[in-house]
Design a protein around this motif. Structure first.
Motif: not given
Lengths: 268, 198
Positions: A164, A166-168, B65, B69, B130
């Motif tokens: 999460l 890591l932006g998943h 999300t 990032r 990212n």
């Protein structure tokens, strides 16, 4: 068909009694659980026998529906009781019960109305045993899957959150666990289908043959039942995973372990 | 560019501060004062209230999300979910591997066989891939030897100098504060306040 007497049954009960007595030495708590379960089997089956006797005598949709809902309610409680870490509040009961309702009831309806096609479709002699077998097996699949899901989420929370961070999305973060959970829900029926006829003779078919039905007819019913159970357990597990993941993550895709009971508890 | 005002959550209340472009701010304070809780709230990993905005955009107006990032949290211990390093990188062509002393075949390495220093450097690279605007580092060098510590410090500084990203760096080490901090924030039972990093 050869009728069984109470004496015949008590001979069978002797076996369970002997097992309980022997297991006292290894694990006393187990002996107690074994006796309680055996007693429940005797009482519950006797009761359902009486209920079915009355139900078969007057085939009434309302009564069939009522009995079905009662079976579902008990199955829902059973799924909840088998969770090591269950969801808090209504979700603890609801996820299992709703998933079983969606899969078992839909598939039972489909089988009764379309595949078997008897008249009326809710004829209790067909409806109740069919739903019973579906519910029982779906219940097993769903409770195994949910137990695995909540346990894995708890144990692997750091991995899930690492993803999460890591932006998943929650779907990505949960993908590995989801596969394992789906597998654990489906493995019992896959094993049963793979071994059927070679290693094991399934209970329903055996029952029909004991009751004097031609083996080939019994086999056809058994094949149908196996397929229905596979559908019920598979779609039921999918539904349960879907609802559980929605509850486990909130609208900001946070892992909400506070929605699980923190103290592991299991009635067995 | 990164504004936090009146952020509250279980264990913290009324936290306000801001970070500027390229700024590196250290965060210290006694154990249990809530530094990790604060970082988790900033990355929106736990329920919290208050206004948190990046370049004037409130976080609730963007998907979680996207937020994570851009506002990236790196914990002290990295977690890995697949067998090889490469499976954890979406874009396997990260140019920074050689600069960090990794062979070109690092993506095929097994995670199990990485040293703790390699793990942490790769975890940092995984975050930087990212292109975050804000780095939240939670004791990123706590378990590392001096060589790896300076490697991580250099990597963060390099990334900030070309990306203009801001960085909030939790550390217990006064030496590290003197080496890396533009400003020092201290979180204790009085709340959040600024001290001299020297």
């Amino acid at each position: 068909m050869i009728q069984l007497t109470s004496f015949d049954l008590s001979l069978g009960a002797l076996l369970v009694g002997a097992l309980a007595l022997t297991s006292m030495r290894i694990y006393p708590g187990m002996a107690r659980q074994l006796l309680i379960a055996a007693l429940r089997t005797a009482i519950q089956l006797t009761l359902i026998g009486l209920v079915l006797k009355v139900l078969f005598a007057n085939s009434n949709l309302l009564w069939v529906a009522l009995l079905s809902l009662l079976m579902l309610a008990v199955a829902g409680r059973e799924v909840m009781a088998r969770q090591h870490r269950r969801f808090t509040g209504r979700w603890g009961y609801g996820i299992g019960a709703v998933s079983m309702f969606i899969s078992s009831f839909t598939i039972a309806l489909f089988a009764l109305a379309v595949v078997i096609g008897n008249d009326p479709w809710y004829q209790p002699q067909y409806a109740i045993p069919l739903l019973g077998m579906l519910l029982g097996n779906t219940m097993n699949g769903i409770s195994l899957a949910l137990d695995r899901l909540t346990q894995s989420a708890w144990e692997q929370r750091e991995v899930i959150e690492a993803r999460l961070m890591l932006g998943h999305s929650e779907q990505q973060a949960f993908s590995v666990i989801r596969q394992q959970v789906f597998r654990s829900g489906l493995i019992p029926i896959i094993n049963a289908m793979a071994a059927a006829g070679i290693v094991s003779l399934p209970g329903m078919m055996t029952g029909q043959i004991l009751a004097g039905a031609p083996p080939v007819e019994a086999v056809k019913y058994q094949i149908l039942i196996m397929f229905l159970i596979a559908g019920g357990a598979g779609f039921g597990t999918m539904a349960a995973i879907h609802f559980a993941v929605r509850r486990l993550f909130d609208d900001r895709m946070r892992l909400r372990l506070d929605r699980l009971h923190s103290n592991p508890s299991s009635s067995r | 560019m990164f504004q936090v005002s009146k952020l509250s959550r279980q264990g913290l209340s009324g936290i306000s501060f801001s970070l500027e472009d390229s700024e590196r701010v250290c965060l210290s304070g006694p154990s249990g004062s809530g530094k990790t809780l604060l970082l988790r709230a900033l990355a929106d990993l736990d329920p919290n209230t208050g206004r948190v905005a990046l370049d004037g955009v409130e976080r609730n107006t963007m998907p979680a999300t996207d937020w994570r990032r851009q506002v990236a949290l790196l914990p002290a211990d990295s977690r890995w979910w697949a067998a090889t390093v490469g499976e954890h990188f979406e874009d396997a062509r990260s140019p920074q591997f050689p600069a960090l002393g990794f062979e070109p075949d690092v993506l095929g390495w097994e995670v199990e066989r990485l040293s703790s220093g390699e793990r942490q450097r790769l975890a940092l690279l995984r975050v930087l891939a990212n292109q975050p605007r804000v780095l939240l580092l939670d004791e990123p060098t706590a378990n590392l030897d001096p060589d790896n510590i300076s490697c991580v410090e250099r990597l963060v500084a390099d990334y900030q100098s070309h990306s203009k990203a801001a960085c909030l760096w939790v550390t217990h080490s006064r030496d590290q504060v003197r080496r890396v901090a533009d400003r020092l924030l201290v979180l204790d039972d009085q709340g959040l306040h600024e001290e001299s990093p020297a």
